[in-house]
Scaffold this active site. Sequence first.
Site, mmCIF file in Angstrom:
data_model
loop_
_atom_site.group_PDB
_atom_site.id
_atom_site.type_symbol
_atom_site.label_atom_id
_atom_site.label_comp_id
_atom_site.label_asym_id
_atom_site.label_seq_id
_atom_site.Cartn_x
_atom_site.Cartn_y
_atom_site.Cartn_z
ATOM 1 N N LYS A 52 0.825 -1.219 0.000
ATOM 2 C CA LYS A 52 0.000 0.000 0.000
ATOM 3 C C LYS A 52 0.858 1.267 0.000
ATOM 4 O O LYS A 52 0.529 2.254 -0.652
ATOM 5 C CB LYS A 52 -0.922 0.003 1.229
ATOM 6 C CG LYS A 52 -1.967 -1.115 1.197
ATOM 7 C CD LYS A 52 -2.668 -1.229 2.547
ATOM 8 C CE LYS A 52 -3.765 -2.302 2.508
ATOM 9 N NZ LYS A 52 -4.318 -2.584 3.845
ATOM 10 N N TYR B 201 -5.716 -5.026 -6.951
ATOM 11 C CA TYR B 201 -5.427 -4.934 -5.510
ATOM 12 C C TYR B 201 -5.052 -6.313 -4.946
ATOM 13 O O TYR B 201 -4.078 -6.447 -4.194
ATOM 14 C CB TYR B 201 -6.637 -4.339 -4.774
ATOM 15 C CG TYR B 201 -6.478 -4.343 -3.272
ATOM 16 C CD1 TYR B 201 -5.616 -3.446 -2.642
ATOM 17 C CD2 TYR B 201 -7.155 -5.276 -2.480
ATOM 18 C CE1 TYR B 201 -5.439 -3.472 -1.261
ATOM 19 C CE2 TYR B 201 -6.992 -5.303 -1.103
ATOM 20 C CZ TYR B 201 -6.137 -4.408 -0.502
ATOM 21 O OH TYR B 201 -5.958 -4.443 0.863
ATOM 22 N N TYR C 117 -1.068 -0.052 11.161
ATOM 23 C CA TYR C 117 -2.471 -0.275 11.511
ATOM 24 C C TYR C 117 -2.822 0.549 12.759
ATOM 25 O O TYR C 117 -2.288 1.634 12.951
ATOM 26 C CB TYR C 117 -2.783 -1.768 11.735
ATOM 27 C CG TYR C 117 -2.327 -2.685 10.634
ATOM 28 C CD1 TYR C 117 -2.728 -2.491 9.319
ATOM 29 C CD2 TYR C 117 -1.488 -3.750 10.898
ATOM 30 C CE1 TYR C 117 -2.321 -3.335 8.305
ATOM 31 C CE2 TYR C 117 -1.075 -4.618 9.893
ATOM 32 C CZ TYR C 117 -1.496 -4.400 8.599
ATOM 33 O OH TYR C 117 -1.085 -5.242 7.608
ATOM 34 N N VAL D 252 0.212 -8.608 6.568
ATOM 35 C CA VAL D 252 -0.187 -9.822 7.279
ATOM 36 C C VAL D 252 0.572 -11.067 6.806
ATOM 37 O O VAL D 252 0.436 -12.138 7.391
ATOM 38 C CB VAL D 252 -1.713 -10.077 7.218
ATOM 39 C CG1 VAL D 252 -2.482 -9.021 7.982
ATOM 40 C CG2 VAL D 252 -2.200 -10.186 5.782
#
Length: 335
Positions: free
Chosen positions: A83, A205, A257, A275
């Site tokens: 991202k 994505y 996060y 993750v």
Amino acid sequence: MGDHHSFQSLANSIQAVASPFRAYLCDLQQQYQGVREGKVADYIPELAKADPEWFGVSVVTVDGRVYEVGDCHQPFTIQSISKAFVYGLALEAHGREVVLAKVGVEPTGEAFNAIILDEVTNRPYNPMVNAGAIATTDLIPGSTATDRLNHLLDFFRRFTGRQIYIDTSVATSERITGSRNRAIAHLMHNFGMISDRIDETLELYFQQCSILVTAHDLAVMGATLANAGINPVTREQAIDPRYVQDILSVMHSCGMYDYSGEWMYRVGIPAKSGVGGGITAVAPRRLGIGTFSPRLDPKGNSVRGIKVCEALTQELGLHPFNMVPATQDVGSVNF
Ligand code: GLN
């Protein structure tokens, strides 16, 4: 994780430097190898196949020195770390104002997959949560899905300095289980935040999350940002330097996060986790850190990765507000 022999042999041919600093990294790795808290991501079946014991730490300096220990050449999927880089791609393609009109830069304090948009502007809060990341992926230019994918792969190639592979089983798994991301995309489309290429963008994505990297790659990518966008190993300009500040700013405020505040407090340098178990951290003008250990805490951050970065930031005096002299000096002796 698929069959990537050429990738592996290329990766194995990269030689890390032996030094007192590398010996320090070995000690660090041994110290945290015994940490067994956290659990491997299992929200998609493919990720659950990761070996929880994998553990690699790589540090690459802005002058191209590589120090690494452990499983630094084990490929895994980049996931949310993508991202930060795709945000840079969107900035480079469209400029700051166009991107800011579609994605904000405020931390949410919410989980990465929260279904929330800013009530006033309808924008997703920032490019590091799924909503903002999907809006950023929507901005990847190209007239066909293939053009856009090639643009994405080439962009990551500049940062890693090698050809990029996608783990197609992870991408398929993301697609099959992607209802929540689909819901987020449709909500944003409803508010005019993304174009009507919704399925194509979601597919991109899922592919960007499934890009295969190693801890070594993450350190090189971090060092590229630390080095004003020039890959310190290949010397290629990976991104226009004027956007590096923007990428690092959102990594700093939102990269970990809903642990971003505590990360700032404890570690202090811009970072992004995924993750898959990876973390990229950036000490501007000094070095990039790549860690890989798939056991995650409840917020989705690698447990050992956080510990290693915390130790490194203290050892090297990387926290921007640190007033205590560092134990080791990055730029000169004993590194
Ligand atoms: N592919 C994941 C998702 O969209 C990315 C998750 C992550 O690394 N936080 O859910």
